[in-house]
Enzyme design. Sequence first.
Site, PDB file in Angstrom:
ATOM      1  N   HIS A  25       0.599  27.578 -51.277  1.00  0.00           N
ATOM      2  CA  HIS A  25      -0.293  28.674 -50.836  1.00  0.00           C
ATOM      3  C   HIS A  25      -1.650  28.593 -51.524  1.00  0.00           C
ATOM      4  O   HIS A  25      -2.333  29.599 -51.675  1.00  0.00           O
ATOM      5  CB  HIS A  25       0.328  30.051 -51.103  1.00  0.00           C
ATOM      6  CG  HIS A  25       1.730  30.208 -50.598  1.00  0.00           C
ATOM      7  ND1 HIS A  25       2.037  30.785 -49.393  1.00  0.00           N
ATOM      8  CD2 HIS A  25       2.917  29.812 -51.143  1.00  0.00           C
ATOM      9  CE1 HIS A  25       3.356  30.773 -49.224  1.00  0.00           C
ATOM     10  NE2 HIS A  25       3.900  30.172 -50.267  1.00  0.00           N
ATOM     11  N   SER A  79     -28.193  15.555 -50.452  1.00  0.00           N
ATOM     12  CA  SER A  79     -28.813  16.559 -49.594  1.00  0.00           C
ATOM     13  C   SER A  79     -30.306  16.284 -49.519  1.00  0.00           C
ATOM     14  O   SER A  79     -30.925  15.889 -50.505  1.00  0.00           O
ATOM     15  CB  SER A  79     -28.561  17.950 -50.174  1.00  0.00           C
ATOM     16  OG  SER A  79     -29.540  18.869 -49.683  1.00  0.00           O
ATOM     17  N   LYS A 121     -27.110  17.847 -55.118  1.00  0.00           N
ATOM     18  CA  LYS A 121     -25.882  17.745 -54.325  1.00  0.00           C
ATOM     19  C   LYS A 121     -25.292  16.339 -54.271  1.00  0.00           C
ATOM     20  O   LYS A 121     -26.010  15.351 -54.198  1.00  0.00           O
ATOM     21  CB  LYS A 121     -26.146  18.203 -52.886  1.00  0.00           C
ATOM     22  CG  LYS A 121     -26.435  19.681 -52.719  1.00  0.00           C
ATOM     23  CD  LYS A 121     -25.245  20.576 -53.099  1.00  0.00           C
ATOM     24  CE  LYS A 121     -24.113  20.489 -52.111  1.00  0.00           C
ATOM     25  NZ  LYS A 121     -24.465  21.117 -50.839  1.00  0.00           N
ATOM     26  N   GLU A 168     -15.200  14.788 -45.136  1.00  0.00           N
ATOM     27  CA  GLU A 168     -15.433  15.819 -44.119  1.00  0.00           C
ATOM     28  C   GLU A 168     -15.365  15.211 -42.717  1.00  0.00           C
ATOM     29  O   GLU A 168     -14.875  15.830 -41.769  1.00  0.00           O
ATOM     30  CB  GLU A 168     -16.784  16.487 -44.348  1.00  0.00           C
ATOM     31  CG  GLU A 168     -16.772  17.346 -45.604  1.00  0.00           C
ATOM     32  CD  GLU A 168     -18.160  17.765 -46.058  1.00  0.00           C
ATOM     33  OE1 GLU A 168     -18.263  18.809 -46.674  1.00  0.00           O
ATOM     34  OE2 GLU A 168     -19.140  17.035 -45.800  1.00  0.00           O
ATOM     35  N   GLN A 217      -8.161   6.939 -14.269  1.00  0.00           N
ATOM     36  CA  GLN A 217      -9.262   6.162 -14.850  1.00  0.00           C
ATOM     37  C   GLN A 217      -9.745   6.807 -16.162  1.00  0.00           C
ATOM     38  O   GLN A 217     -10.346   6.150 -16.999  1.00  0.00           O
ATOM     39  CB  GLN A 217     -10.412   6.068 -13.839  1.00  0.00           C
ATOM     40  CG  GLN A 217     -11.555   5.175 -14.275  1.00  0.00           C
ATOM     41  CD  GLN A 217     -12.415   4.764 -13.088  1.00  0.00           C
ATOM     42  OE1 GLN A 217     -12.054   3.871 -12.328  1.00  0.00           O
ATOM     43  NE2 GLN A 217     -13.545   5.417 -12.919  1.00  0.00           N
TER      44      GLN A 217
END
Length: 455
Positions: free
Chosen positions: A155, A276, A282, A289, A321
């Site tokens: 969880h 970035s 960054k 991703e 097709q």
Amino acid sequence: MTMWGGRFSGKLDPAAWRLNASLGFDQRLAQQDLRGSVAWARGLLQVGLLSQEECDQICQGLEAVAAEFERSAFEFQESDEDIHTAVERRLGELIGPLAGKLHTGRSRNDQVATDLRLWLLENLPPVEMAINELQAALLERAESDLETLMPGYTHLQRAQPLLLGHWWLSHFWPLQRDRQRLSELAQRTAVLPLGAGALAGAPFPVDRMALAEALGFTEPSPNSLDAVSDRDFVAEFLFAAALTGVHASRLAEMVILFSSAEFGFFELSDAYATGSSLMPQKKNPDVFELARGKAGTLIGRLAGLLATLKGLPSAYDKDLQEDKLPLFEAYDTLVALLPVLAGAVRTLSVHPERMRAAIDPAMLATDLADYLVAKGVPFRQAHALAGQAVQAAAAQGLALDALPLEAYQQINPVFAGDVYNVFDPRHSVSRRNALGGTAPQAVRAQLEQARKLLS
Ligand code: ARG
């Protein structure tokens, strides 16, 4: 002039022609189409519909066309509707009207189904190799990170300590099942449609067993109607590809999460991270991703094909097709994606101290219950007592291993001074030594088992 123009006096509208044509994508089937045609010519020879000389001439012509494709010298023409008609048109240019005998008893319906099966059979191994490569990377990681402690989650809540080696291998096994699925799919794909004609079968006793053998299939299809409309093999491949994508995506999601500053467990190598254009600090996990994103696209291709198939009336319909692009694109996605993920997994760095720091003593509450079980307390009661200890520690703002002995004994006098031995995560993992568990010995055995499966 089209191959089917006899009964027409007018020409197809140009936009309708472009919509109808599949050459833009089915030219990828050129070599399969040529091999299928060589086999068919030999089949015609065997039933006496071609003489030896005619068969030789056709086969030589087909080989010449194949050579043109190989050196990218084949020239397509405006009038080529699909790869089948393009090849036949070119054969005619090379050997003359004799080329017109090749299509005897054959339809593009059994032809295209044959080509596509051939293509898939030839292109399953590269997909299996790509999966294998990611598995190999996971295995290497498992080996080098075998004893590194990490928090395990359910969880997405801290659950129990694990060995990182065990965690890496948890992503190995789904891929193993994916590879297995592909090899099972190969068996079902190796059923030959050629000889089914348009829908009703060939009007002469062509030896379909010999055709199957010549083309590397295990058997001819048992029903001509089914043979020309069956695209289960494409659907199955798309499912296998989608599920492989899902497995890659789940791995990717965890790597993304673990590479965030909040976790700080992993850091991606510069070779597999991007920056970035605005924020200089960054380091983005784009590759992972994309794995997550492409899984969505792969699922869509499967859903799309199933929707195409579901209401089809009997035998071949032009809807079919639409089977090619999703197949090719799913293939291209996996062979491009998986090796990159393998590289990214191989080169990321692990921060064991961050992982160790994230194992808070409350994650050993199960071990605390087990401690009471060892002293004869029934597990249900032990679970409740350990829960009380967690609550008492939280109420006092203490870690579970900092709760004083008096407090433990207040909960239940069975707790003794040795209770603090419980709070060693290494001890916790090594207790989980049953087959498939996270104890070092069990993980080593698992690693051996996994290694044997790699090719
Ligand atoms: N280009 C077609 C396809 O990809 C080939 C089969 C055409 N058959 C037909 N009856 N028009 O499905």
